[in-house]
Design an enzyme around this catalytic site. Sequence first.
Site, PDB file in Angstrom:
ATOM      1  N   ASP A 128      -2.595   5.891   1.628  1.00 54.33           N
ATOM      2  CA  ASP A 128      -3.917   5.298   1.794  1.00 54.33           C
ATOM      3  C   ASP A 128      -4.108   4.807   3.226  1.00 54.33           C
ATOM      4  OD1 ASP A 128      -6.407   4.249   0.489  1.00 54.33           O
ATOM      5  OD2 ASP A 128      -5.575   2.324   1.126  1.00 54.33           O
ATOM      6  N   GLU A 134      15.526  13.869   2.598  1.00 52.87           N
ATOM      7  CA  GLU A 134      16.848  13.573   2.033  1.00 52.87           C
ATOM      8  C   GLU A 134      16.913  13.887   0.538  1.00 52.87           C
ATOM      9  OE1 GLU A 134      17.724   9.510   2.715  1.00 52.87           O
ATOM     10  OE2 GLU A 134      17.610   9.650   4.903  1.00 52.87           O
TER      11      GLU A 134
END
Length: 549
Positions: free
Chosen positions: A216, A265
């Site tokens: 956002d 990751e």
Amino acid sequence: MTQHFTAPDRLTGTTGTQWWRDAVIYQVYPRSFADGNGDGMGDLDGVRSRLPYLRDLGVDAVWLSPFYASPQADAGYDVADYRAIDPMFGTLLDADALIRDAHELGLRIIVDLVPNHSSDQHEWFKRALAEGPGSPLRARYHFRPGKGEHGQLPPNDWESIFGGPAWTRTDDGEWYLHLFAPEQPDLNWDHPAVADEFRSILRFWLDMGVDGFRVDVAHGLVKAPGLPDIGGADQLKLLGNDVMPFFDQDGVHEIYRSWRTILDEYDGERIAVAEAWTPTVERTANYVCPDELHQAFNFQYLGAPWDAAALREVIDVSLAAMRPVGAPATWVLSNHDVTRHATRFANPPGLGTQLRTPGDRELGLRRARAATLLMLALPGSAYVYQGEELGLPDVTDLPDEVRQDPSFHRAAGQDGFRDGCRVPIPWTVEGSSYGFGEGGSWLPQPDSWAGLSVQAQTGDADSTLELYRRAIAARRAHPGLGAGDDLRWLEAPDGVLAFAREGFVCTVNLTGRLVSLPVSGRLVLASAPVAVDGDRFELPADTTVWWTV
């Protein structure tokens, strides 16, 4: 509750497919989607119960608007605790169950992340207020002394997106910055504790198993040094059109590069999507460089009028801007912040994206159906806002006393009519809330909702819902649709768009009148009935046709 998810691609059955490049992503506004406990407010249990519907619709992922602990000053975009579920929506166990069920159905889950500001009820901000000037916690926000002899004037001339000044004075005389409501103080991303906290929040939800984040106000985290004045009023008119000292500062990109390393990751191809209002599509492309975020919303496309020349230009510019950075273009027609496109297209052009007039309902729906087939034929990823697959219009006649949009209640702000696109959606033809829940709905639904419900439209070959189902299925099945940036414009009369992709042609009539054209191949799908006669066909006004060649 830790859960690393590697989802098989629903097309190929393999992993490592960069699924976001052609995904159809469905936005769920939880408070208005489905109510599981009968309190009149949508919740996670309600969303979970309707996941099979989303699977059958054919979407690839579900983006959930905020469900975090919040005082709800701005419908959850004022977060008090980023690691907790607001009780109105459920619990962390409910979130975990929803994520697991979605994955079992082949759906990915994207959650909203609100890093530009917190709630004024966030523990950091409450302590900053309580401790007073000089508190180390005030450095995590933008606290400043005021101007004027007694500090009675705001520190600069910035205006809130919701209207009025972007500063509120505290009881001790200092001021704090809030680009939105006063209950949403802006965080100071120059402070290392803020960056550390959000890296931890990312890992928390990734460990929960979410597949990505919608970021956002991704363009707002970094402010220009010194917080300089803009030098004029009516600053809202500049948003998205001009350089602003509080939006689209180059420093945001360092933040997103650090986030990308975290996302990479994790297995399962986790992604992040930028909500970034920028002056140009080229500036938007900066957010989706190979080492930053994966997608960015295309607000220029959302705001384009129903006009052939305007749409062609924004399509060309969007694809051209994304090619150098290797990112997919995205296409969106509606979301929780704008008037539904079935109503925007029912009104004359040039009225903006927040309307309070219903317009010509029949015209709006016809154009909305045509716009959907155009959007789904374009290269890249597409977003669908809950209820648009039902052809829902905005509810433009909500009584003022039921409206909850904070900008509606602030003078000189946005029009503040976002509640009209947030009315709970209808599932059944009967019931106090048309199947939304057993306890009514938090915003009143119109009587017309019955005929637009999922139940009423399911199985009706001419319904908007069945059009969406067929279109998404055809998009997935056709090798020339979905990912890529290939698009070749074909010769067509003025007011008609025609383009080719591999083995595919899309024709759109935006002229407002019937047009006779040569057949382009085998008719696959049309947004309205089309008459084919030999090697020519009659294309009605505001209609889109798909062909295979």
